[in-house]
Design a protein around this motif. Sequence first.
Motif, PDB file in Angstrom:
ATOM      1  N   ARG A 118       0.831  -1.205   0.000  1.00 22.01           N
ATOM      2  CA  ARG A 118       0.000   0.000   0.000  1.00 22.01           C
ATOM      3  C   ARG A 118       0.867   1.256   0.000  1.00 22.01           C
ATOM      4  NH1 ARG A 118      -4.598   1.720   4.507  1.00 22.01           N
ATOM      5  NH2 ARG A 118      -5.320   3.591   3.399  1.00 22.01           N
TER       6      ARG A 118
ATOM      7  N   TRP B   4      -8.945   0.319   0.657  1.00 19.65           N
ATOM      8  CA  TRP B   4      -7.852  -0.299  -0.096  1.00 19.65           C
ATOM      9  C   TRP B   4      -7.797  -1.765   0.287  1.00 19.65           C
ATOM     10  CZ3 TRP B   4      -3.399  -3.022   0.828  1.00 19.65           C
ATOM     11  CH2 TRP B   4      -2.473  -3.084  -0.218  1.00 19.65           C
ATOM     12  N   PRO B   5      -7.566  -2.700  -0.617  1.00 20.77           N
ATOM     13  CA  PRO B   5      -7.137  -2.485  -2.006  1.00 20.77           C
ATOM     14  C   PRO B   5      -8.256  -2.522  -3.034  1.00 20.77           C
ATOM     15  CG  PRO B   5      -6.758  -4.756  -1.401  1.00 20.77           C
ATOM     16  CD  PRO B   5      -7.359  -4.106  -0.183  1.00 20.77           C
TER      17      PRO B   5
END
Length: 915
Positions: free
Chosen positions: A637, A708-709
Motif C-alpha cells: 500500500r 484499499w485495495p
Amino acid sequence: MPVLILAAGAAAGALFYFNRHEFGSWLIWGALLAIFWLRDQRLEQRLQRSEATLEELQRRLRQAAPAKPAAQPQPPQTTTAARQTPARPTAANDDFTFEPLQPAMRPPTAQPAAVVTARPTSPPRPQPPKGKEPLLDLKQIIITYFTGGNVIVRVGVIVLFFGVAFLLKYSAERNIVPIEMRLLGVVAGAIALLLFGWRLRLARPGYALIVQGGAIGVLYLTIFAALRLYQLLPVGFALALLVVMSIASAALAILQDARMLAVVGIVGGFLAPVLTSTGAGSHVMLFSYYALLNLGIVFIAGYRSWRELNLVGFLFTFGIGTAWGFNSYQSELFLSTEAFLLLFFVFYLTIGLLFARNQPDAWKGYVDGSLVFGTPIVCFALQAVLMRPYEYGLAYSAIALGLLYSLLAAVLVRRSSRSLHLLASAYLAIGVVFGTVAIPLALEGRWTAAAWALEGAALLWIAVRQQRWLARISGLILQLLAGAAFLDAAQEPTGLTPVINGFCLGAGLIAIAGLFSGYYLYRHRDRIASAGAESLGAWSWGLCWWFGNGLHEIEMTVHGSERLAVGLTFVALSSLVFYLIGARLNWPQLRRVFFGLIPALLGGLLFAVDHAFRHPFRYGGVIAWPLAFIIFYALLRRDEQCEPPLFGVTRWLHTLSFWLLITLVTWEISWWTDYLVAGAGVWPFVIIGIVPALFLLSLCLLRNLPIWPLRDHLQPYLQLAATPVVILLWLGTLGTSLVSRGDPWPLPYLPLLNPLDLAQAGVLAILGLWLFTVRTQLQTAPLGLNRPLLIALIAGSLFWWLNAVVVRALHHLGQVPFHLHSMVASDLAQTTFSIFWTITALLVMWSGARRGLRLVWLIGSALIALVIVKLFTFDLAHTSTVERIISFMGVGLLCLLIGYLAPLPPRQGSEGDPT
C-alpha cells in the motif's frame, strides 16, 4: 588496471593451489585470460579506427592545403611553457591514471624576427609530444618497445643481454678464462657502452637511451653473478654497488627524461637474479637486492610519474616473491619474509601516493588504481599465507591495514589540497574494507571471499567515478570470483555461535558488496550506458547471497519444524528493512524487494505440505504467517501511494496473495474444525467450501466501499483473483455430492437442514451473487459465457445438487447404501428419482409457460421424456413392487397437472390456442 587484475589473479591462484583447490585456480586464471583477450580485441579495434581516422584527416589536409609561396615567414616556435601544457584526459582512456607530458630535451630555438599576423582561431588542443604518449598497460609497453624507432637496435639489446647471461654460464661451466677476468671484461664493456650512449644523448637520443639501458642491465647482471655465483664480492660491497647502480640508473633516467631507460634498467635489475639463479641462494639476499631496486623506483617516483616503471617493479617484486613462496617458503623463515613483505608494501604505498601528488594541474585528482588497490590486495593475500600457523594473525593484519589506510585518508583530507581527495576516498574505502573483513577473520579463516568481494566493490566505486569500463567490469568479476571462492570453501568447519560465525558474516559481506555495487551503478546510470543491466545484476547477486545466507544459517542453527516460521520471519523483516533503506536512498529496486515476499510465502506453504504439517500455524507459524502478510500489505500500500504502481506486477501480487491467504485460512480453520469433532462427520468439507465462499462474499459486498485495495484493484480481485476460486468451489460442490454422505455428527440428519446441504446451498448462492456482481459491476460476461449459457449452467448445477440432496436423504432416512450399485437397485431410490425429476420438469415447464419462454418449456419436456423412457425401460420390469406402482402413478398424475398448468407457449409472433 590489467596489472591489478593480473596481480590479484596470481595471488588468488597461488592461494588456491596452496589449499589444493586446483580447479578454483584454473577457473580464476581462465577468467583473467578472457579479460585480457577482450581488452586486446578492444585495443586492436580502437587502433584500427584511429589509423583510419588519421589517414582520412591527412588526405583532407593535402587536398585543402594551398600552394606554399617561395618565401614565407616561419611561424613562431612553440614556447617551452606551451610544450609543457598537458593534454586533458579523455573518456577513451582505459586506465585509472594519466601521464604528464614532459618537455622534450631539445635546445631552445631562436624566435624569428617577424611574425605574420594571422586570423585568430581557437587554440588547438594540446597533444602529447611524439614519443611521450601515456602507455596503457605492460603489454603495450612491450609492443611499443619492439615497434618503435631503431627496432634492430632494440632487439639487439635484448639479444645481447641474454647472450651475456648465457656466456657467463658457459664459461663458468668450462672454466675457460679465470672468472675474475671474465667479469672484469664484461664490466669494462658495459661501462664503455654506457659512456658511448651518454655521449650520443643529444645527437641521437633514441639510440643513446637504448644503448644505456642495455649497459645498465649488463652491469646489474654482472654484479649479482659475482656475488651469488662466484662469491667474489663481499655482501656489503656488492649491496653498495647495487645501490649505486640503482641511484645511477634513476639519475640517468631523470636527467634525460627517459622513462624507457628507467624501465629497461629496472627490468634488467629484476631479471638478473632470475637468469643467474642456481636455486641454492638465500632469500634474504634476493629480497634485499629487490628492496634496493624498489628504493630506486621510489626515488624516481618522487620526481616523475612514470607509471610503466611502477607497474614493472610491482609485477616483478610480488610475482617473483609469490613464486619463491610457493617453492621455498617454510614457517621457520617467517620473520625475515614478513619484514620484506612489509617493506615492499611500504614502498608501493608510497609510490601510489607520490604518483597522485606529482600529477600536473590538468590531471589533478587521478590516481594509479592498479597500485592503490593492487598493493593491499596482493600483500594481504601473501600475508594470509604467512599467518596460517597463527589463529588470529590475519585478523590482526586486517585491523592494522584498516587503521593505516583510514589514518592516511584522514591526513590527506586535512593536510592536502582537494586534488588528492579522490585518493583519500580510496584509502578510506580500503580502510573500511579491511576493518570489516577483520570480523569474520577473527572467527574463522574464510577471508579470501570476503576480501575479494569488498575490494571488488571498492574497485567498482573508483572505476565509476573515473568512468573506466574495464575496471568497473573487473570489480564485478572480482565479486563473482569471491562467490566462487566462498562456495569452494563452504565445507570447511564454521563457528558454533549463531550468526556470529565466519560463514554467516563472510556471506553477508559478499551480499553487502553486491548491493553496494548495484546501488552505485544505479546512482550513476545517466553516465554509463550499461549501468541499468549491471546494477540489476549486482542487485540480484547481493540479494541471492543475503537470503541464501540467512536461510542457510537458519538451517544450521534452528532445529526441527521451527525453521519454517523463523525463515518466514527472516524474509519478511529483511523485506521491511530493504524497503526502508531503498526509500531512504531513492532506489526503487531495493525498495521493491518485498515483491518477492509472496513467492517466498508460497515456498513456505509447499514446505509445510512436503513436511506434512497438520496445520500452517503450528511450530511458530501463528506469528510468522500473520507478520509476513501484515508487512506485505503495508509495504504494498505504501509503495502504491509513493510511486506509480507497476500494474502488470501489482495485479498479480494482489491475486497471488489473495489465493495464498484463502488457502492458509481455509487449511487452518479446517484443521481446527476436524480437531474439535475428533475427525468425524463432514465438518472439514463444510469449512473447505465455506471459507473461500466467505472471501468471495466479502468482495461482492465491499466492492463499492472506498477501502484499499478494492478501491484501486476491484477488477483484478473480482475477476482475475476470484475466477479460479469460483471454478474450484463449483467443481468442489458438485464433486463432494458424489463422494460425501453428509454425516452431520454429532447432530442428527435433517434434509436440507444439515451442515453439508446448508453449506453447499450457501456456496451456490454466493457463486450466483458473484456472477451477478461481475456482470453488473464490471460490465463483462463472467467466465466468458453469455446470459443463456449462464442460466443453463446455473440450472444444471442446481439440478445436480438437488439430486445429491435426494441421494443423501435416501441414504440417511431410507437406509439405502451410499454407492452407485445400491442406489440403482433400490426401488425406493428409483421411485423417488422418477417423481423428483417429474416435479422438476413441472416447475420448469410452468415457468416457461408463464414467461412465454418456449425453449425453457422444451427443456422441461425433455426431462419428462427422459422420465418416461426410464419408466418403460427400467421401472416396467418391476411393476409388482409398490414403489414402481407409485412411480408410474405419480408421474402420470404430474404429467396431467403439467398439461393443465403449463401448456406449450406459442411461437414468437403466432396467435391463438397453442393446443
